[in-house]
Enzyme design. Structure first.
Site, PDB file in Angstrom:
ATOM      1  N   HIS A  93     -71.619  -2.089  -1.666  1.00  0.00           N
ATOM      2  CA  HIS A  93     -72.190  -2.498  -0.382  1.00  0.00           C
ATOM      3  C   HIS A  93     -73.662  -2.884  -0.524  1.00  0.00           C
ATOM      4  O   HIS A  93     -74.199  -3.596   0.333  1.00  0.00           O
ATOM      5  CB  HIS A  93     -72.025  -1.388   0.660  1.00  0.00           C
ATOM      6  CG  HIS A  93     -72.621  -0.082   0.257  1.00  0.00           C
ATOM      7  ND1 HIS A  93     -72.019   0.761  -0.648  1.00  0.00           N
ATOM      8  CD2 HIS A  93     -73.769   0.537   0.634  1.00  0.00           C
ATOM      9  CE1 HIS A  93     -72.758   1.848  -0.802  1.00  0.00           C
ATOM     10  NE2 HIS A  93     -73.833   1.732  -0.042  1.00  0.00           N
ATOM     11  N   ASP A 172     -74.980   8.155  -4.101  1.00  0.00           N
ATOM     12  CA  ASP A 172     -74.694   9.594  -4.066  1.00  0.00           C
ATOM     13  C   ASP A 172     -73.477   9.908  -3.195  1.00  0.00           C
ATOM     14  O   ASP A 172     -72.726  10.847  -3.478  1.00  0.00           O
ATOM     15  CB  ASP A 172     -75.906  10.410  -3.615  1.00  0.00           C
ATOM     16  CG  ASP A 172     -76.552   9.889  -2.338  1.00  0.00           C
ATOM     17  OD1 ASP A 172     -76.196   8.780  -1.892  1.00  0.00           O
ATOM     18  OD2 ASP A 172     -77.440  10.576  -1.801  1.00  0.00           O
ATOM     19  N   SER A 360     -42.492  10.850 -22.742  1.00  0.00           N
ATOM     20  CA  SER A 360     -41.486  10.463 -21.750  1.00  0.00           C
ATOM     21  C   SER A 360     -41.484   8.961 -21.472  1.00  0.00           C
ATOM     22  O   SER A 360     -40.424   8.356 -21.313  1.00  0.00           O
ATOM     23  CB  SER A 360     -41.726  11.213 -20.432  1.00  0.00           C
ATOM     24  OG  SER A 360     -41.428  12.581 -20.567  1.00  0.00           O
ATOM     25  N   GLU A 381     -54.494   9.614 -13.155  1.00  0.00           N
ATOM     26  CA  GLU A 381     -53.932   8.277 -12.967  1.00  0.00           C
ATOM     27  C   GLU A 381     -54.948   7.261 -12.469  1.00  0.00           C
ATOM     28  O   GLU A 381     -54.829   6.067 -12.766  1.00  0.00           O
ATOM     29  CB  GLU A 381     -52.739   8.343 -12.011  1.00  0.00           C
ATOM     30  CG  GLU A 381     -51.498   8.977 -12.612  1.00  0.00           C
ATOM     31  CD  GLU A 381     -51.506  10.494 -12.588  1.00  0.00           C
ATOM     32  OE1 GLU A 381     -50.670  11.130 -13.270  1.00  0.00           O
ATOM     33  OE2 GLU A 381     -52.369  11.063 -11.865  1.00  0.00           O
ATOM     34  N   ASP A 438     -34.890  16.729 -11.881  1.00  0.00           N
ATOM     35  CA  ASP A 438     -36.306  17.012 -11.631  1.00  0.00           C
ATOM     36  C   ASP A 438     -36.660  16.997 -10.148  1.00  0.00           C
ATOM     37  O   ASP A 438     -37.645  17.607  -9.734  1.00  0.00           O
ATOM     38  CB  ASP A 438     -37.196  16.000 -12.365  1.00  0.00           C
ATOM     39  CG  ASP A 438     -37.420  16.383 -13.812  1.00  0.00           C
ATOM     40  OD1 ASP A 438     -37.104  17.533 -14.170  1.00  0.00           O
ATOM     41  OD2 ASP A 438     -37.906  15.545 -14.579  1.00  0.00           O
TER      42      ASP A 438
END
Length: 640
Positions: A93, A172, A360, A381, A438
């Site tokens: 910004h 910040d 996996s 992620e 799962d």
């Protein structure tokens, strides 16, 4: 604004010391003057359009002035120079400050500066690389600049091995974002001493004070915990800023963060450190400009980078994709790992990124074969996708992989990657209820929706090993965000190794002039649809079957032909109904073409734990359920 070369003559030590003091004083004065110019130009740009964030720009003006005038190594005539430092304005910004700096460097004219935020201008409200060649990535969604900078720094340190520095300026407020701390931990772990974060701690956010205000220690403790070298300074003391940048450049084995205490709206009493002034032009721009010393036209000779070799050599060889026997059963996630490894052998620009699930997702195959081009992001992620974006910005072709369900965490990074025009490949494994026991937390059931909605994206869903390999290879040549969905369980190979799968195409696997309707499926449900077609054929109900492996772009021509010839399309997907395969098929008829009867079989319930076969049956997308749905549709058609 460059320093004079030192006098190395021993007998002139006194003169040299005096010269150094004179140069230091001159530089300090020039930095201060440039900082004021950057403030004035930020005020002018926002005033010209009546919007923008000048106060956020004014707080960081001295930090930018010293960086531009004394430490950045950048050739504005050659933004692709391999030795250029990289700069990311994470607090996007504050774009008036960035554009004012470009003007000071001679890259923009004053006239163009005053087109800020206006229609047709390159100077958008938040910077994007689509508009300006000096912008590395799009920013504006806070908390993304530092994670992407980590990806760039990894490229410089591990792949290119060129000593450029990656600078990122943060606000910040954005330090409240979790993605910042994913990046901080990753940078500390990788010991990225070519990375410097500059935090503009101006105390005020959008609606009021930030969580920690001017408590630099609160931020310092956090960065130190992630093994960063921390420097705390007054962000308006140009000498302190200058020394901090020098210290950052000489720090080895750690990334550096410079925590700079600043005042929002610095230099104009009406707005300095005042709440309620965020995101607004100054109330009296002319008065503010006069208070800041008036309009200036300082030009900065930004230091050029040292000569550097070409970014990286792209080794190009013959691609030999794995071959399988028709009828052999192999999971598409296995085929992905094998194909990516083969692609990495043929192309030296392919890199792999994984989220600590490589055993996996099968990126472990690539890691074993090409360890120097493999990046482990662990369970983070957002940093996974950000690393891919940073690597792509440096010219690499990244494949970033995790479970399809977990890519939802990084959706904002995917969205911003599209705004950047970033070329990244994302692969989601363990898609749908077919993963089995799962349960729903691990099932990607919304991923097709997520990626189809991304501007300019490509979405692919292969059903067998050969199709997976061909699509993975093609993804490397595409533009924008590319997504491919893989399946956990083994599925039979139905295509030969020489079959082609053009992007935007499909495959008609069963067809006759007597077809009563068309089944449209992809991935795991394609095999269920084929089994259902066999059952129905034995009952005298012929149906067409289309493998819609390209979910976006979709094969409009084939779908329209099927609709015209069979009258009804039945989509079968291991995905939520909303936004998935069914909606992709519907898109083929949104330009005024006659819309056929469309029936959707999708996952509408909340799954639990069960075997893959039980899951597909419970969701109503197994072969028996598909066949039952077709029988009802045929009966209805007869009654009509």
């Amino acid at each position: 604004m460059t320093s004079s070369a030192p006098n190395n003559s021993a007998q002139d030590n006194g003169a040299r010391d005096n010269s150094a003091r004179d140069n230091s004083a001159r530089d300090s004065h020039e930095f201060a003057v440039l900082g004021q110019q950057l403030r004035v130009d930020s005020v002018r740009a926002a005033a010209a359009v009546g919007s923008g964030h000048p106060t956020s720009s004014m707080s960081a003006a001295d930090l930018m002035a010293v960086l531009l005038g004394g430490h950045l190594r950048y050739d504005f005539d050659r933004p692709d120079h391999p030795g250029n430092d990289r700069f990311i304005l994470s607090k996007g910004h504050a774009s008036p400050l960035l554009y004012a700096a470009y003007k000071a460097a001679g890259a923009l004219t004053d006239d163009e500066l005053l087109t800020f935020r206006k229609e047709g201008s390159r100077l958008q409200g938040h910077p994007t690389p689509r508009a300006l060649p000096w912008v590395e990535v799009a920013t504006g969604s806070l908390g993304q600049g530092l994670p992407v900078a980590v990806g760039m720094a990894l490229s410089g340190k591990r792949l290119e091995q060129i000593p450029y520095r990656v600078w990122v300026m943060c606000g910040d407020s954005e330090l409240a974002e979790g993605s910042i701390w994913e990046a901080a931990e990753h940078a500390g772990y990788e010991r990225l001493d070519n990375l410097t974060a500059v935090v503009d701690v101006n105390r005020l956010g959008q609606r009021g004070p930030t969580r920690h205000g001017w408590n630099l220690k609160a931020y310092a403790d956090r960065f130190k915990a992630f093994d960063w070298h921390v420097i705390e300074i007054d962000g308006h003391d140009v000498d302190a800023i200058d020394h901090a940048y020098q210290e950052a450049a000489s720090t080895a084995g750690q990334p550096t963060v410079i925590l700079a205490r600043t005042r929002k709206g610095k230099g104009v009493a009406a707005v300095e450190d005042q709440e309620g002034k965020h995101g607004k032009p100054l109330p009296d721009a002319d008065e503010a400009i006069e208070e800041l010393g008036g309009v200036r036209d300082v030009r900065v000779q930004v230091r050029k980078p040292a000569a550097a070799r070409i970014m990286h050599t792209i080794r190009s060889g013959h691609l030999e994709l794995p071959r399988h026997e028709v009828g052999e059963e192999i999971a598409t996630r296995d085929a992905y790992g094998q194909a990516l490894t083969a692609l990495g052998s043929a192309r030296g620009d392919v890199v792999a990124v994984d989220g600590e699930v490589g055993d996996s997702t099968r990126t472990e195959y690539f890691a074993e074969e090409h360890p120097e081009r493999y990046f482990e992001c662990y369970i983070a992620e957002q940093q996974l996708v950000a690393t891919a974006v940073g690597l792509a910005a440096r010219g690499w072709v990244p494949y970033a992989t995790t479970f399809a369900a977990f890519l939802t965490r990084a959706h904002d990074f995917v969205r911003m990657a599209a705004i950047s025009g970033s070329g990244i490949n994302l692969v989601g494994s363990h898609a749908g209820v077919a993963i089995g026991e799962d349960g729903p937390s691990q099932m990607g059931l919304e991923d097709l929706t997520l990626f189809r909605a991304v501007h300019g994206s490509t979405v692919l869903y292969p059903c067998d090993a050969h199709q997976t390999g061909r699509l993975i290879a093609q993804m490397a040549e595409l533009d924008g965000v590319r997504y491919l969905r893989t399946t956990r369980g083994a599925t039979p190979v139905i295509y030969g190794p020489g079959e082609e799968f053009p992007i935007g195409g499909s495959k008609v696997l069963r067809s006759s002039d007597a077809d009563r309707l068309t089944l449209v499926a992809a991935g795991v449900t394609l095999h269920e649809a084929l089994s259902a077609a066999e059952l129905l054929d034995g009952e005298g109900i012929p149906v067409r079957v289309i493998d819609l492996y390209s979910v976006k772009p979709v094969d409009r021509r084939t779908l329209r032909e099927a609709a015209e010839q069979t009258g009804c399309l039945v989509t079968v997907e291991d995905h939520r109904e909303e936004g998935g395969l069914g909606d992709a098929v519907l898109d083929a008829f949104t330009d005024g073409a006659p819309v056929p009867r469309l029936v959707r079989l999708a996952v509408r319930t909340m799954p639990g734990s069960a075997s893959p076969e039980e899951q597909l049956r419970a969701a109503g997308i197994d072969a028996q359920s598909i066949a039952a749905a077709v029988r009802l549709l045929v009966e209805e058609a007869v009654v009509r």
